[in-house]
Design a protein around this motif. Structure first.
Motif, PDB file in Angstrom:
ATOM      1  N   ASP A 120      10.651 -31.949   3.068  1.00 35.82           N
ATOM      2  CA  ASP A 120      10.485 -30.488   3.134  1.00 35.82           C
ATOM      3  C   ASP A 120       9.055 -30.163   3.553  1.00 35.82           C
ATOM      4  OD1 ASP A 120       9.087 -31.038   0.777  1.00 35.82           O
ATOM      5  OD2 ASP A 120       9.734 -29.179  -0.190  1.00 35.82           O
ATOM      6  N   GLU A 124       8.343 -25.468   2.681  1.00 31.57           N
ATOM      7  CA  GLU A 124       8.451 -25.932   1.305  1.00 31.57           C
ATOM      8  C   GLU A 124       9.815 -25.589   0.698  1.00 31.57           C
ATOM      9  OE1 GLU A 124       6.694 -27.930  -0.425  1.00 31.57           O
ATOM     10  OE2 GLU A 124       8.139 -27.709  -2.056  1.00 31.57           O
ATOM     11  N   SER A 149       7.724 -29.314  -5.321  1.00 33.82           N
ATOM     12  CA  SER A 149       6.285 -29.582  -5.406  1.00 33.82           C
ATOM     13  C   SER A 149       5.660 -29.351  -4.043  1.00 33.82           C
ATOM     14  CB  SER A 149       6.045 -31.027  -5.841  1.00 33.82           C
ATOM     15  OG  SER A 149       6.819 -31.334  -6.974  1.00 33.82           O
ATOM     16  N   PRO A 150       4.715 -28.410  -3.935  1.00 33.17           N
ATOM     17  CA  PRO A 150       4.151 -28.082  -2.618  1.00 33.17           C
ATOM     18  C   PRO A 150       3.486 -29.264  -1.929  1.00 33.17           C
ATOM     19  CG  PRO A 150       3.570 -26.415  -4.237  1.00 33.17           C
ATOM     20  CD  PRO A 150       4.183 -27.546  -5.008  1.00 33.17           C
ATOM     21  N   GLN A 152       4.316 -32.503  -2.474  1.00 31.47           N
ATOM     22  CA  GLN A 152       5.178 -33.686  -2.445  1.00 31.47           C
ATOM     23  C   GLN A 152       6.409 -33.343  -1.604  1.00 31.47           C
ATOM     24  OE1 GLN A 152       5.902 -35.239  -6.403  1.00 31.47           O
ATOM     25  NE2 GLN A 152       3.783 -34.882  -7.025  1.00 31.47           N
ATOM     26  N   ASP A 153       6.477 -33.944  -0.425  1.00 33.80           N
ATOM     27  CA  ASP A 153       7.432 -33.469   0.582  1.00 33.80           C
ATOM     28  C   ASP A 153       8.422 -34.526   1.064  1.00 33.80           C
ATOM     29  OD1 ASP A 153       6.119 -31.040   0.436  1.00 33.80           O
ATOM     30  OD2 ASP A 153       4.832 -31.451   2.157  1.00 33.80           O
ATOM     31  N   ASP A 167      11.050 -35.347  -5.329  1.00 33.94           N
ATOM     32  CA  ASP A 167      10.083 -35.352  -4.238  1.00 33.94           C
ATOM     33  C   ASP A 167       8.924 -36.248  -4.631  1.00 33.94           C
ATOM     34  OD1 ASP A 167       8.876 -33.785  -6.192  1.00 33.94           O
ATOM     35  OD2 ASP A 167       9.109 -31.921  -5.066  1.00 33.94           O
TER      36      ASP A 167
HETATM   37 CA    CA Z   1       7.602 -30.118  -1.256  1.00 31.93          CA
END
Ligand code: CA
Ligand code: CA
Length: 196
Positions: A120, A124, A149-150, A152-153, A167
């Protein structure tokens, strides 16, 4: 990849060997098709078959998410595993759990996780498969927080959470799970050809 010119000294040997390899790969393809019709299974050594795909749990290496993609591409042009159904999800989780309880680092190694092929990072919480840029039509995140989590993508089967989805930092090191659809594996065998 096999480089044919490395092995052969003359045009005669090259042609003769090419014919033998061609015949060999045709036999292999036919055996695979026969088996896949009967048992839906024809995968390379070390790969597991499930439904219409082959999977490689690369438990010997731990790399970041992008490197995991490259790793899979370098093995039969496979891709990081994409999870389309609950059954596929259950299969992957169950085998990852077996590995985790076996010879992986141990039940308390939070880093003993497995990469899947979704992220993501563009928007996000909008998770897409990197293979086709489609939104996930099936998800099983451990909880909502583990999908939002912004920083953790990238998607893992999280070793410290019974291999539920979470994530993670894309730069973290985890084990790749590679997938190749059996029909693509058949095409790979055909296209690989005897002359490298
Ligand atoms: Ca994320
Ligand atoms: Ca899949």
């Amino acid at each position: 990849m096999i480089n044919g010119s490395f092995y052969f000294n003359s045009d005669f040997n090259r042609g003769e060997m090419a014919l033998q390899l061609l015949l060999g790969s045709l036999v292999l393809i036919n055996v695979c098709l026969l088996v896949s019709v009967k048992a839906r299974g024809c995968c390379p050594n070390g790969w597991l078959v499930y439904e219409d795909s082959c999977y490689l749990f690369a438990d010997e290496i731990k790399v970041d998410w992008t490197s995991a993609i490259h790793f899979c591409e370098s093995h039969l042009h496979a891709h990081l595993a994409t999870v389309e159904t609950r059954d596929e999800d259950m299969f992957l989780k169950e085998f990852a759990r077996k590995l985790f309880k076996g010879h992986l680092a141990g039940a308390h190694d939070v880093f003993a996780s497995f990469w899947l092929g979704a992220s993501d990072d563009e928007v996000e919480s909008n998770w897409v498969w990197y293979t086709n840029h489609q939104r996930l039509n099936y998800t099983s995140f451990a909880n909502v927080a583990e999908s939002q989590s912004p920083d953790q993508d990238c998607l893992i089967l999280w070793g410290d959470y019974n291999m539920e989805w979470a994530d993670d930092f894309c730069g973290a090191n985890s084990h790749p799970i590679c997938e190749i659809e059996i029909e693509n594996y058949m095409s790979f065998l055909e296209n690989a050809g005897p002359i490298g």
